[in-house]
Design a protein around this motif. Sequence first.
Motif, short mmCIF file in Angstrom:
data_model
loop_
_atom_site.label_atom_id
_atom_site.label_comp_id
_atom_site.label_asym_id
_atom_site.label_seq_id
_atom_site.Cartn_x
_atom_site.Cartn_y
_atom_site.Cartn_z
N ILE A 85 0.84 -1.21 0.00
CA ILE A 85 0.00 0.00 0.00
C ILE A 85 0.87 1.26 0.00
O ILE A 85 0.61 2.21 -0.75
CB ILE A 85 -0.95 0.00 1.22
N ALA A 86 1.92 1.23 0.87
CA ALA A 86 2.81 2.39 0.93
C ALA A 86 3.50 2.62 -0.41
O ALA A 86 3.64 3.75 -0.87
CB ALA A 86 3.85 2.20 2.04
N GLY A 87 3.91 1.50 -1.03
CA GLY A 87 4.55 1.61 -2.35
C GLY A 87 3.59 2.17 -3.39
O GLY A 87 3.96 2.99 -4.22
N PHE A 88 2.32 1.69 -3.32
CA PHE A 88 1.30 2.16 -4.26
C PHE A 88 1.05 3.66 -4.08
O PHE A 88 1.00 4.42 -5.05
CB PHE A 88 0.01 1.37 -4.04
N LEU A 89 0.89 4.07 -2.78
CA LEU A 89 0.65 5.48 -2.50
C LEU A 89 1.87 6.33 -2.88
O LEU A 89 1.72 7.45 -3.40
CB LEU A 89 0.32 5.68 -1.02
N ALA A 90 3.07 5.77 -2.61
CA ALA A 90 4.29 6.50 -2.97
C ALA A 90 4.38 6.67 -4.48
O ALA A 90 4.80 7.72 -4.98
CB ALA A 90 5.52 5.75 -2.44
N THR A 91 3.97 5.62 -5.23
CA THR A 91 3.99 5.71 -6.69
C THR A 91 3.04 6.79 -7.18
O THR A 91 3.39 7.59 -8.06
CB THR A 91 3.60 4.35 -7.31
N ILE A 92 1.83 6.82 -6.58
CA ILE A 92 0.85 7.86 -6.95
C ILE A 92 1.41 9.25 -6.65
O ILE A 92 1.31 10.17 -7.46
CB ILE A 92 -0.48 7.64 -6.21
N LEU A 93 2.01 9.37 -5.43
CA LEU A 93 2.56 10.66 -5.02
C LEU A 93 3.69 11.09 -5.95
O LEU A 93 3.77 12.26 -6.36
CB LEU A 93 3.07 10.58 -3.58
N LEU A 94 4.55 10.13 -6.31
CA LEU A 94 5.66 10.45 -7.21
C LEU A 94 5.15 10.87 -8.58
O LEU A 94 5.68 11.80 -9.19
CB LEU A 94 6.60 9.23 -7.34
N ASN A 95 4.11 10.16 -9.05
CA ASN A 95 3.52 10.52 -10.34
C ASN A 95 2.95 11.94 -10.30
O ASN A 95 3.12 12.72 -11.24
CB ASN A 95 2.41 9.54 -10.73
N LYS A 96 2.26 12.26 -9.17
CA LYS A 96 1.71 13.61 -9.03
C LYS A 96 2.83 14.65 -8.97
O LYS A 96 2.72 15.72 -9.57
CB LYS A 96 0.85 13.70 -7.78
N MET A 97 3.90 14.31 -8.23
CA MET A 97 5.02 15.24 -8.13
C MET A 97 5.69 15.44 -9.48
O MET A 97 6.06 16.57 -9.84
CB MET A 97 6.03 14.73 -7.10
N GLU A 98 5.82 14.33 -10.24
CA GLU A 98 6.40 14.43 -11.57
C GLU A 98 5.54 15.30 -12.48
O GLU A 98 6.06 16.13 -13.24
CB GLU A 98 6.57 13.03 -12.19
N LYS A 99 4.20 15.10 -12.38
CA LYS A 99 3.30 15.92 -13.19
C LYS A 99 3.40 17.40 -12.79
O LYS A 99 3.36 18.29 -13.65
CB LYS A 99 1.86 15.43 -13.04
N MET A 100 3.51 17.62 -11.45
CA MET A 100 3.64 19.00 -10.97
C MET A 100 4.95 19.62 -11.48
O MET A 100 4.97 20.78 -11.89
CB MET A 100 3.60 19.03 -9.45
#
Length: 372
Positions: free
Chosen positions: A137-152
Motif C-alpha cells: 500500500i505504501a509503495g502504491f501510494l508512494a507511486t501515486i505521489l511520485l507521479n503527481k510530483m512528476e506531473k507537478m
Amino acid sequence: MQAIGITITINSILQTSAINKIKSTVFSEILLDERWEGVAFIALYDKEGNVALHSNPALIGQKFQNLIPIFQKSTPYYHYITLGTGEKVFVADTKINLQSLPYLLRVALHTYPAEGILRNAKIHILFMIFIAIFIIIAGFLATILLNKMEKMQIKIRELENLSMLSRVLAHEIRNPLGSIKGFVQYLIKKISEPSLKHHLEIILKESLRLERLTNDLMHYGNPQSIKIERINLKELIYDIALPFIMEHEEISFDIDLDEIHIDTDKDKIAQILNNILDNAISAVSETEPKKIIIKAKRVNDKIKIEISDTGTGMDEETLKKAVEPFFTTKPKGTGLGLAIVTRLCEILKIDFEITSKKGQGTKVCLTMPKSL
C-alpha cells in the motif's frame, strides 16, 4: 522428532538392563531431567496391556485392554489421546523386544509447546503479511505521489518555459508592432480615399488587438512586484465598472458593495476585476436577459467579491480548461484572461473560484484577506 529421539534413548537404556532389575521410578526420574522438557509421561506395556514401567509409579501393574490391538499395528504408531485431566497429548507407540519378549514403549508429549510455537509462527506470519500489505500500500501510494510530483514538476517546467516564451515574444513583438501602428495612424491622417482608409483602419484595429495580446503576455509571463497600499474597494470597483456600464447600455448592472478598506496591490486587483468583467460582458452578449451582478462584502475576517452573469455559461469540460493559458472559446480571444487572473490571485493570496453551468451563467468568487 522429539518423540523419536526420546524413544531411541529409552530403548537403549532398557536394552542394557533386565526389565526386572530396573527401578520402578526410572521413568519418573527421567522426566525430572531438563532434557525431557515437554514429555507428559513415559510408559512400558507388555503384550497383555499391563503397565511394566511408568513415569507415574502408581500406575505400574494396572492393565489397559485398549493397548492390546496396538501390538498388531505397524509401529511407530503416532496418534493423539486425551488424559483424565482433559489435556490432549501427542503419543508415539513403538514395539520393542526386551529379553525376547514384546513390549510397547509409549512416549506422550505435551502439545502446548508445539501449539505455542505454532501460535507464534501464525502471529509472525500474520505480522509479515501485515508488513507486506503495508509495504504494498505504501509503495502504491508512494507511486501515486511520485507521479503527481512528476506531473507537478512537468507543469512547473511548462509554466516556466511558457513564462520565458511569453516575455521573449512580447519583447520581440512590441518593437515592430509600435512601428506598424505608428505608420498606419500617420497614413490614416494623410490618405483621404475611403477604400484605402478603410483597409488602414482594419490594420490599425488588428494592431491594437495584437498589442493587447502582447500586454497580456507580458502580464502573464512577468507579473510585476507587489505594491501594497490602502484602497477603498467600493470606489475601486465602481471606477472599474463605470467604463463597462457606459459602453454597454444594453446590459443591466446590479452592484451591491459594502464600504470596505483593504491593504493590497491596487493595479493587480484592477487587472483581475477588468479581466473577469470583460469575460462577463462577452458571455451575456448573445443571451437574454443581459445582466451582470457585482457584490462585495465582509465574511468573517475575509473580503468576498462575487461577479455573476446571466450569460451562456460553460459545460464541465470547458470549465476545467477555462483557466489554462491560451484556451478560449472566443473567435478573437487570447485565452490569457483567466490565466492571468489565476496567476495574480496566487500572488495576492486570493482564493479564486469559478462555477458555471451551460445556459445558466457563470459566477466568479474572489475571497481575499483584509491585508497582505
